[in-house]
Design a protein around this motif. Sequence first.
Motif, PDB file in Angstrom:
ATOM      1  N   UNK A  94       0.837  -1.212   0.000  1.00 20.04           N
ATOM      2  CA  UNK A  94       0.000   0.000   0.000  1.00 20.04           C
ATOM      3  C   UNK A  94       0.866   1.255   0.000  1.00 20.04           C
ATOM      4  N   UNK A  95       1.999   1.222   0.697  1.00 18.62           N
ATOM      5  CA  UNK A  95       2.943   2.343   0.630  1.00 18.62           C
ATOM      6  C   UNK A  95       3.479   2.503  -0.787  1.00 18.62           C
ATOM      7  N   UNK A  96       3.754   1.383  -1.440  1.00 20.25           N
ATOM      8  CA  UNK A  96       4.247   1.442  -2.815  1.00 20.25           C
ATOM      9  C   UNK A  96       3.183   1.998  -3.757  1.00 20.25           C
ATOM     10  N   UNK A  97       1.935   1.601  -3.565  1.00 22.37           N
ATOM     11  CA  UNK A  97       0.853   2.128  -4.392  1.00 22.37           C
ATOM     12  C   UNK A  97       0.740   3.636  -4.219  1.00 22.37           C
ATOM     13  N   UNK A  98       0.886   4.114  -3.001  1.00 27.37           N
ATOM     14  CA  UNK A  98       0.843   5.559  -2.763  1.00 27.37           C
ATOM     15  C   UNK A  98       1.966   6.265  -3.520  1.00 27.37           C
ATOM     16  N   UNK A  99       3.160   5.669  -3.526  1.00 26.09           N
ATOM     17  CA  UNK A  99       4.288   6.263  -4.255  1.00 26.09           C
ATOM     18  C   UNK A  99       4.015   6.269  -5.756  1.00 26.09           C
ATOM     19  N   UNK A 100       3.424   5.209  -6.279  1.00 26.90           N
ATOM     20  CA  UNK A 100       3.081   5.155  -7.692  1.00 26.90           C
ATOM     21  C   UNK A 100       2.082   6.249  -8.066  1.00 26.90           C
ATOM     22  N   UNK A 101       1.067   6.422  -7.242  1.00 24.80           N
ATOM     23  CA  UNK A 101       0.055   7.438  -7.527  1.00 24.80           C
ATOM     24  C   UNK A 101       0.636   8.840  -7.401  1.00 24.80           C
ATOM     25  N   UNK A 102       1.537   9.040  -6.451  1.00 23.98           N
ATOM     26  CA  UNK A 102       2.196  10.344  -6.322  1.00 23.98           C
ATOM     27  C   UNK A 102       3.015  10.648  -7.567  1.00 23.98           C
ATOM     28  N   UNK A 104       2.553   9.416 -10.604  1.00 24.10           N
ATOM     29  CA  UNK A 104       1.657   9.604 -11.745  1.00 24.10           C
ATOM     30  C   UNK A 104       1.028  10.987 -11.758  1.00 24.10           C
ATOM     31  N   UNK A 105       0.887  11.589 -10.583  1.00 25.19           N
ATOM     32  CA  UNK A 105       0.273  12.916 -10.499  1.00 25.19           C
ATOM     33  C   UNK A 105       1.072  13.968 -11.264  1.00 25.19           C
ATOM     34  N   UNK A 112      -5.838  12.196 -13.383  1.00 23.37           N
ATOM     35  CA  UNK A 112      -6.114  12.214 -11.946  1.00 23.37           C
ATOM     36  C   UNK A 112      -7.512  11.634 -11.719  1.00 23.37           C
ATOM     37  N   UNK A 113      -7.751  11.179 -10.495  1.00 23.83           N
ATOM     38  CA  UNK A 113      -9.094  10.698 -10.173  1.00 23.83           C
ATOM     39  C   UNK A 113      -9.173   9.191 -10.075  1.00 23.83           C
ATOM     40  N   UNK A 114     -10.248   8.627 -10.588  1.00 27.37           N
ATOM     41  CA  UNK A 114     -10.528   7.205 -10.414  1.00 27.37           C
ATOM     42  C   UNK A 114      -9.402   6.332 -10.970  1.00 27.37           C
ATOM     43  N   UNK A 115      -8.986   5.368 -10.148  1.00 25.52           N
ATOM     44  CA  UNK A 115      -7.845   4.514 -10.462  1.00 25.52           C
ATOM     45  C   UNK A 115      -8.253   3.055 -10.357  1.00 25.52           C
TER      46      UNK A 115
END
Length: 239
Positions: A94-102, A104-105, A112-115
């Motif tokens: 989940x930490x890695x997913x947060x880094x991926x989304x950061x 991608x931003x 942005x938005x629904x993933x």
Amino acid sequence: MIDRDIDIRTKDGVMNTFITHPEENGPHPIVVFLMDAPGKREELHDMARRLGTAGYFVMLPNLYYRRLREFDVERSGREEMFGHMHSLSNAMICEDVAALLDFAASDRAARDGKTGCVGYCMSGPFAFAAASAFPGRIAAAASFHGVRLFGNAEDSPHLNAGKIRGEMYFGCAEADEYAPQQMIDDLARHLAGTGINYRIEIYPDTEHGFVFPSRQGKYHKPAAERHWERLLALFGRCL
């Protein structure tokens, strides 16, 4: 299609990640593609590309980056593979997913938005956990022949299932030594009481790993194609 290999820095190191997306008509909805135990490899790159051609910004990270940059199960063996696999936790991913989304931003090709999120085998529970960890962001998540979806572990992903606000799909093999029918039945009973939007589907005449073309003796083409149908329909509805 545009393919890129990107290094994404996390608090635990550098996560090498394969990214693929269409050349035109962006920005595209993000899909996080979580690898199975044999690791990030060209077979998975091809699967990510197939998903990307449907109009998605697909991110496929090496989840073993805390230990090594590249893993080859044919050279290293299954014992080492299981060691890497058991070094991971739902919280770490989940930490890695947060880094991926950061990351991608900051990419103009990513919307942005629904993933979306999809996990195979060892990553089935990771996709399940991510859906509950990011309920305002992950609108659709899928697990295919996922292991450890329901159990006695303190971090079993079913414990937070009630937090999920998106749609959750579980595609399960009919005969799976790593995901026995009892686990699937227990999961079904639990989810029935959560009120979330989910579907559990058993794929007839299949075994663990049925979606992977290189998995000799396990690959089941009709079921693999159904998996693509279900996955693309899920993301098409939700993203």
